[in-house]
Scaffold this active site. Structure first.
Site, PDB file in Angstrom:
ATOM      1  N   THR A  97       0.883  -1.174   0.000  1.00  0.00           N
ATOM      2  CA  THR A  97       0.000   0.000   0.000  1.00  0.00           C
ATOM      3  C   THR A  97       0.918   1.219   0.000  1.00  0.00           C
ATOM      4  O   THR A  97       1.592   1.499   0.993  1.00  0.00           O
ATOM      5  CB  THR A  97      -0.909   0.024   1.240  1.00  0.00           C
ATOM      6  OG1 THR A  97      -1.649  -1.194   1.285  1.00  0.00           O
ATOM      7  CG2 THR A  97      -1.874   1.195   1.169  1.00  0.00           C
ATOM      8  N   LYS A 172      -7.492   1.740  -3.311  1.00  0.00           N
ATOM      9  CA  LYS A 172      -7.190   1.354  -1.924  1.00  0.00           C
ATOM     10  C   LYS A 172      -7.377   2.561  -0.993  1.00  0.00           C
ATOM     11  O   LYS A 172      -7.816   2.421   0.151  1.00  0.00           O
ATOM     12  CB  LYS A 172      -5.753   0.816  -1.858  1.00  0.00           C
ATOM     13  CG  LYS A 172      -5.230   0.511  -0.464  1.00  0.00           C
ATOM     14  CD  LYS A 172      -5.774  -0.772   0.138  1.00  0.00           C
ATOM     15  CE  LYS A 172      -5.217  -0.982   1.541  1.00  0.00           C
ATOM     16  NZ  LYS A 172      -5.661  -2.215   2.157  1.00  0.00           N
ATOM     17  N   LYS A 240      -0.043   5.283   8.236  1.00  0.00           N
ATOM     18  CA  LYS A 240       0.738   5.418   6.997  1.00  0.00           C
ATOM     19  C   LYS A 240      -0.220   5.558   5.819  1.00  0.00           C
ATOM     20  O   LYS A 240      -0.070   6.429   4.966  1.00  0.00           O
ATOM     21  CB  LYS A 240       1.625   4.166   6.854  1.00  0.00           C
ATOM     22  CG  LYS A 240       2.525   4.117   5.653  1.00  0.00           C
ATOM     23  CD  LYS A 240       2.076   3.191   4.557  1.00  0.00           C
ATOM     24  CE  LYS A 240       1.870   1.761   4.925  1.00  0.00           C
ATOM     25  NZ  LYS A 240       1.402   0.931   3.817  1.00  0.00           N
TER      26      LYS A 240
HETATM   27  N1  LIG Z   1      -1.031  -6.654   7.521  1.00  0.00           N
HETATM   28  C1  LIG Z   1      -2.203  -6.381   6.942  1.00  0.00           C
HETATM   29  O1  LIG Z   1      -3.286  -6.753   7.442  1.00  0.00           O
HETATM   30  C2  LIG Z   1      -2.238  -5.639   5.634  1.00  0.00           C
HETATM   31  C3  LIG Z   1      -3.453  -5.580   4.929  1.00  0.00           C
HETATM   32  C4  LIG Z   1      -3.503  -4.908   3.714  1.00  0.00           C
HETATM   33  C5  LIG Z   1      -2.368  -4.273   3.226  1.00  0.00           C
HETATM   34  N2  LIG Z   1      -1.194  -4.330   3.933  1.00  0.00           N
HETATM   35  C6  LIG Z   1      -0.006  -3.641   3.382  1.00  0.00           C
HETATM   36  O2  LIG Z   1       0.902  -4.628   2.915  1.00  0.00           O
HETATM   37  C7  LIG Z   1       2.241  -4.173   3.094  1.00  0.00           C
HETATM   38  C8  LIG Z   1       3.017  -5.189   3.933  1.00  0.00           C
HETATM   39  O3  LIG Z   1       2.361  -5.357   5.182  1.00  0.00           O
HETATM   40  P1  LIG Z   1       2.787  -6.532   6.192  1.00  0.00           P
HETATM   41  O4  LIG Z   1       1.721  -6.562   7.229  1.00  0.00           O
HETATM   42  O5  LIG Z   1       3.125  -7.768   5.442  1.00  0.00           O
HETATM   43  O6  LIG Z   1       4.105  -5.898   6.821  1.00  0.00           O
HETATM   44  P2  LIG Z   1       5.319  -6.617   7.590  1.00  0.00           P
HETATM   45  O7  LIG Z   1       4.875  -7.891   8.222  1.00  0.00           O
HETATM   46  O8  LIG Z   1       5.952  -5.567   8.439  1.00  0.00           O
HETATM   47  O9  LIG Z   1       6.315  -6.998   6.409  1.00  0.00           O
HETATM   48  C9  LIG Z   1       6.980  -6.022   5.650  1.00  0.00           C
HETATM   49  C10 LIG Z   1       7.947  -6.728   4.732  1.00  0.00           C
HETATM   50  O10 LIG Z   1       8.624  -5.758   3.949  1.00  0.00           O
HETATM   51  C11 LIG Z   1      10.032  -5.899   4.121  1.00  0.00           C
HETATM   52  N3  LIG Z   1      10.653  -4.576   4.026  1.00  0.00           N
HETATM   53  C12 LIG Z   1      10.231  -3.438   4.629  1.00  0.00           C
HETATM   54  N4  LIG Z   1      11.040  -2.427   4.310  1.00  0.00           N
HETATM   55  C13 LIG Z   1      11.970  -2.922   3.477  1.00  0.00           C
HETATM   56  C14 LIG Z   1      13.071  -2.360   2.805  1.00  0.00           C
HETATM   57  N5  LIG Z   1      13.369  -1.042   2.893  1.00  0.00           N
HETATM   58  N6  LIG Z   1      13.839  -3.167   2.051  1.00  0.00           N
HETATM   59  C15 LIG Z   1      13.542  -4.471   1.943  1.00  0.00           C
HETATM   60  N7  LIG Z   1      12.513  -5.065   2.549  1.00  0.00           N
HETATM   61  C16 LIG Z   1      11.731  -4.297   3.314  1.00  0.00           C
HETATM   62  C17 LIG Z   1      10.194  -6.524   5.486  1.00  0.00           C
HETATM   63  O11 LIG Z   1      11.458  -7.146   5.589  1.00  0.00           O
HETATM   64  P3  LIG Z   1      12.059  -7.577   7.039  1.00  0.00           P
HETATM   65  O12 LIG Z   1      11.551  -8.969   7.287  1.00  0.00           O
HETATM   66  O13 LIG Z   1      13.524  -7.517   6.868  1.00  0.00           O
HETATM   67  O14 LIG Z   1      11.546  -6.566   8.048  1.00  0.00           O
HETATM   68  C18 LIG Z   1       9.034  -7.520   5.463  1.00  0.00           C
HETATM   69  O15 LIG Z   1       9.343  -8.636   4.679  1.00  0.00           O
HETATM   70  C19 LIG Z   1       2.141  -2.776   3.744  1.00  0.00           C
HETATM   71  O16 LIG Z   1       2.189  -1.800   2.732  1.00  0.00           O
HETATM   72  C20 LIG Z   1       0.754  -2.805   4.383  1.00  0.00           C
HETATM   73  O17 LIG Z   1       0.197  -1.505   4.516  1.00  0.00           O
HETATM   74  C21 LIG Z   1      -1.108  -5.007   5.124  1.00  0.00           C
END
Ligand SMILES: NC(=O)c1ccc[n+]([C@@H]2O[C@H](COP(=O)([O-])OP(=O)(O)OC[C@H]3O[C@@H](n4cnc5c(N)ncnc54)[C@H](OP(=O)(O)O)[C@@H]3O)[C@@H](O)[C@H]2O)c1
Length: 287
Positions: A97, A172, A240
Site C-alpha cells: 500500500t 485502496k 501510513k
Molecule cells: N497486515 C495487513 O493486514 C495488511 C493488509 C492490507 C495491506 N497491507 C499492506 O501490505 C504491506 C506489507 O504489510 P505486512 O503486514 O506484510 O508488513 P510486515 O509484516 O511488516 O512486512 C513487511 C515486509 O517488507 C520488508 N521490508 C520493509 N522495508 C523494506 C526495505 N526497505 N527493504 C527491503 N525489505 C523491506 C520486510 O522485511 P524484514 O523482514 O527484513 O523486516 C518484510 O518482509 C504494507 O504496505 C501494508 O500496509 C497489510
C-alpha cells in the site's frame, strides 16, 4: 506456470508467496532479513536470493509486498534493486500500500527497461493472505494486467483492473477513507450504548441486520465490546495509509475532514501505547 520472484516475506508476503508455490509456479524469494527467507524456503521449497536484483533475474513476473513508498523504491531502484535485472517484457507487480505517485514514477522506470508495472494493493488482511482470498485493486496497462492476473489468482478472491498505473492505489485509498469514518462511527455508537447501560451484543444483533450493518459491525463489533484488538492490521500501518490519502487529497482537491480527524484519533491511540493494536481499537479513546 510462470517463473516468478517475490520480494518481502512479511505478514502478507510470506503466505502470498506460499500460494504461488502451491499453485506450481517457480518461485524465488527475497527478504531483507535473510532468516525469514530461509524459513520460507524450509517450509515451501524453491529458492531464496541474496538481493532483489538476484531474485528478479530471469523472472517473468516480479511481485513485491513491502512497507511504504521508501521501501518500494529501495527494493526496485535502490542498490541491488529488482530494476537492475528486470527483463524486457517482464512485469513488476507491487502489492505494497503506497502512493499513486510512486507507482507512476516506478512505471516510468520500468518502461525505460521495456518492462511493465502494475500497482496492486490488497485488502483482506492477514487472514485473507493466509486463505488466499485477497481483494486486489490494480492499476496499469491492460496487457501487463492480463499477464499478472493469472498469477495473482493464486491468492486472490477478486482481482480487478481499475484504470491506468496508480488507479489501484487510488482505489485502496477510497477503501481506507471509508473504513476510517466507519470505525469511528461504530466506536461512538458502541461506547454510547455502554454508557446508556444497554446490552452491547443484543444491540449489535438487532441493528446489525438493518441499515447500520457493516462488515466491521458484524466482525469487529463484538470484539470491540470485549476489548480485543489483535486482528492484524495495525494502527501504525493505518496512519501510513491515511497520510497517503491526505496527501493525495491535497493534490486532487478532495475534502477529507472526517478522515483527517480520525487520523488524529488514531494518533491518540498510538500515544496510549496502542500502535500495534488493530484499527478497531479507536474505541479505546472513548471507553
Ligand atoms: N497486515 C495487513 O493486514 C495488511 C493488509 C492490507 C495491506 N497491507 C499492506 O501490505 C504491506 C506489507 O504489510 P505486512 O503486514 O506484510 O508488513 P510486515 O509484516 O511488516 O512486512 C513487511 C515486509 O517488507 C520488508 N521490508 C520493509 N522495508 C523494506 C526495505 N526497505 N527493504 C527491503 N525489505 C523491506 C520486510 O522485511 P524484514 O523482514 O527484513 O523486516 C518484510 O518482509 C504494507 O504496505 C501494508 O500496509 C497489510
Amino acid at each position: 506456470m510462470a517463473r516468478v520472484a517475490f520480494i518481502g516475506l512479511g505478514v502478507m508476503g510470506a503466505p502470498m508467496a506460499g500460494h504461488l508455490a502451491k499453485a506450481g509456479h517457480q518461485v524465488t524469494v527475497y527478504n531483507r532479513t535473510a532468516s525469514r527467507a530461509a524459513d520460507w524456503v524450509e517450509r515451501h521449497g524453491h529458492a531464496a536470493a541474496a538481493t532483489p536484483a538476484d531474485a528478479a533475474e530471469g523472472a517473468e513476473l516480479v511481485l513485491a509486498c513491502v512497507g511504504n513508498d521508501a521501501d518500494v523504491r529501495s527494493v526496485t531502484t535502490g542498490p541491488g534493486g529488482a530494476f537492475e535485472t528486470l527483463a524486457p517484457g517482464a512485469v513488476f507487480v507491487d502489492h505494497t500500500t503506497a502512493s499513486a505517485e510512486v507507482a507512476r514514477e516506478l512505471a516510468g522506470r520500468a518502461a525505460e527497461r521495456g518492462a511493465g508495472f502494475v500497482d496492486a494493493p490488497v485488502s483482506g488482511g492477514q487472514a485473507g493472505a493466509e486463505k488466499g482470498q485477497l481483494t486486489v485493486m490494480c492499476g496499469g496497462d491492460a496487457g501487463d494486467f492480463a499477464r499478472a492476473e493469472p498469477v495473482i489468482a493464486a491468492y486472490a478472491r477478486a482481482c480487478r483492473l481499475m484504470g491506468p498505473v496508480g488507479a489501484g492505489q487510488l482505489t485502496k485509498m477510497v477503501n481506507q477513507i471509508c473504513i476510517a469514518g466507519l470505525l469511528q462511527g461504530l466506536s461512538e455508537g458502541l461506547a454510547f450504548g455502554q454508557k446508556a447501560g444497554l446490552d452491547g451484543l443484543a444491540v449489535l444483533d438487532v441493528i446489525g441486520k438493518g441499515a447500520a450493518g457493516s462488515w466491521q459491525m458484524e466482525n469487529r463489533g463484538p470484539t470491540m465490546l470485549e476489548g480485543r484488538f489483535d486482528f492484524g492490521f495495525a494502527i501504525d500501518w493505518m496512519r501510513k495509509d491515511l497520510a497517503i490519502c491526505l496527501e493525495e487529497a491535497e493534490r486532487n482537491g478532495a475534502a477529507l475532514p472526517v478522515t483527517a480527524l480520525v487520523d488524529q484519533f488514531y494518533k491518540d491511540v498510538q500515544r496510549m501505547g496502542g500502535g500495534r493494536g488493530d484499527t478497531s481499537s479507536l474505541i479505546r479513546r472513548l471507553s
